[in-house]
Design a protein around this motif. Structure first.
Motif, PDB file in Angstrom:
ATOM      1  N   LEU A 275       0.738  -1.214  -0.020  1.00  0.00           N
ATOM      2  CA  LEU A 275      -0.037   0.041   0.167  1.00  0.00           C
ATOM      3  C   LEU A 275       0.987   1.309  -0.072  1.00  0.00           C
TER       4      LEU A 275
ATOM      5  N   VAL B 106       0.922   5.427  -0.048  1.00  0.00           N
ATOM      6  CA  VAL B 106       0.300   6.238   0.438  1.00  0.00           C
ATOM      7  C   VAL B 106       0.751   7.726   0.353  1.00  0.00           C
TER       8      VAL B 106
ATOM      9  N   VAL C 127      -7.310  -0.307   0.853  1.00  0.00           N
ATOM     10  CA  VAL C 127      -7.092  -1.337   1.774  1.00  0.00           C
ATOM     11  C   VAL C 127      -8.326  -2.359   1.108  1.00  0.00           C
TER      12      VAL C 127
ATOM     13  N   VAL D 111       3.092  -1.416   4.222  1.00  0.00           N
ATOM     14  CA  VAL D 111       2.247   0.073   4.228  1.00  0.00           C
ATOM     15  C   VAL D 111       3.651   1.130   4.045  1.00  0.00           C
TER      16      VAL D 111
ATOM     17  N   LEU E 275      -5.125   4.141   9.004  1.00  0.00           N
ATOM     18  CA  LEU E 275      -5.096   2.788   9.034  1.00  0.00           C
ATOM     19  C   LEU E 275      -5.894   2.046  10.237  1.00  0.00           C
TER      20      LEU E 275
ATOM     21  N   LEU F   5       0.922  -6.330   9.368  1.00  0.00           N
ATOM     22  CA  LEU F   5       1.267  -5.061   8.897  1.00  0.00           C
ATOM     23  C   LEU F   5       2.920  -4.851   9.168  1.00  0.00           C
TER      24      LEU F   5
ATOM     25  N   PHE G 203       4.907  -1.357   8.555  1.00  0.00           N
ATOM     26  CA  PHE G 203       4.935   0.149   8.285  1.00  0.00           C
ATOM     27  C   PHE G 203       6.102   0.805   8.334  1.00  0.00           C
TER      28      PHE G 203
END
Length: 318
Positions: free
Chosen positions: A10, A12, A112, A125, A144, A157, A159
């Motif tokens: 993902l 962002v 998501v 992420v 999130l 996850l 991150f």
């Protein structure tokens, strides 16, 4: 990772209006400026100011600025972010890569949902902010959390908090600067302009200034360019309270009086070009510099979808 797990990525970024028109800009700014991570004054007081003063007056002006940089394919930030998404996906066959924005479209939740619909059980992420800030990176984390707290389960996850000192990031910036020097000649000054934050945020614990300074230090060391001719500034201040200094615009107005006739400007904190780079830095600050007696001004574009940048993104998500 075993066969029973499926990985997804993902990406962002901050976000952008859907169109360079006042209603779309107003919707975007309302969502953006209502986030307490961005503006943390009393919500009751701030919403009165936002709805009664800021949005009615700021939205038409910002819409005109967006019109000056809007591309045939859409908003520059969205266009370049989509290119990054496609380029990263091409380097990671079999791994879904989606793009979400903290504000505006495509939303974080839609990205998501798209990943979960593809069976993703492990999510990398990557907020596209090299330097951590509570107003950007932490806002992604909050977003999130808001999404997943409404669900019975969520993927594991990973991150990526920041990458301000990653060797490949520094190398990408250095190569970008060196290419500009080769094209336009060596400038009197190389200006590194980062997005600002209120000084109060830093005093309250935001490590953003330290991460920006770390990037600048490493880039100074990497470039074959006099370190004293590389300047570190902050742009895009908003509101009346003090923001990080020195301010980029004030720097541009002062440099010619100090004998600086040529500058090149890059924005290391921006992973993709957007309104703040293409209008504020490339055009507005150029006008400040030239009208103050400067002779040559060049903006060095963001890393966007350069091959070395995509390689960096791939390394970051592992």
């Amino acid at each position: 990772m075993t066969n029973q797990h499926k990985r997804g990525v993902l990406l962002v970024n901050l976000g952008t209006p859907d169109a360079p028109e006042t209603p779309a800009v107003k919707r975007y700014l309302k969502q953006f400026l209502s986030d307490p991570r961005v503006v943390d004054v009393s919500p009751l007081l701030w919403q009165c100011i936002l709805r009664g003063i800021v949005l009615p007056f700021r939205s038409p002006r910002v819409a005109k600025l967006y019109q000056s940089v809007w591309m045939e394919e859409g908003s520059p930030l969205l266009v370049d972010s989509r290119r990054q998404q496609a380029a990263l996906a091409a380097q990671m066959p079999g791994t879904p890569v989606e793009l979400g924005m903290s504000y505006g479209s495509p939303s974080l939740e839609s990205a998501v949902d798209a990943l979960l619909a593809q069976g993703v059980t492990h999510l990398d992420v990557l907020p596209l902010y090299p330097q951590y800030s509570c107003s950007t990176t932490a806002a992604v984390f909050d977003g999130l959390a808001d999404i997943f707290k409404r669900r019975r389960t969520f993927p594991s996850l990973h991150f990526i908090r920041s990458y301000a000192t990653h060797p490949l990031y520094i190398e990408a910036l250095a190569q970008s600067a060196e290419a500009a020097f080769a094209e336009h000649g060596v400038p009197d000054r190389l200006i590194l302009s980062y997005h600002g934050i209120p000084v109060r945020y830093a005093k309250e614990g935001d490590v953003y200034p330290a991460e920006c300074e770390a990037t600048t230090t490493l880039l100074r060391e990497r470039l074959n360019f006099p370190a004293e001719h590389i300047m570190h500034t902050y742009q895009s201040r908003f509101g009346r309270e003090p923001w990080l200094t020195p301010y980029t615009d004030e720097t541009m107005k002062l440099l010619p009086s100090k004998g600086v006739k040529s500058v090149q400007v890059m924005c290391p904190g921006f992973s993709a070009d957007c309104l703040e780079t293409l209008e504020e830095i490339k055009e507005q600050n150029k006008a400040f510099f030239l009208s103050s007696g400067g002779e040559e001004y060049h903006y060095i574009q963001s890393l966007n979808d350069a091959d070395i940048h995509i390689k960096l993104l791939q390394e970051l998500v592992g």
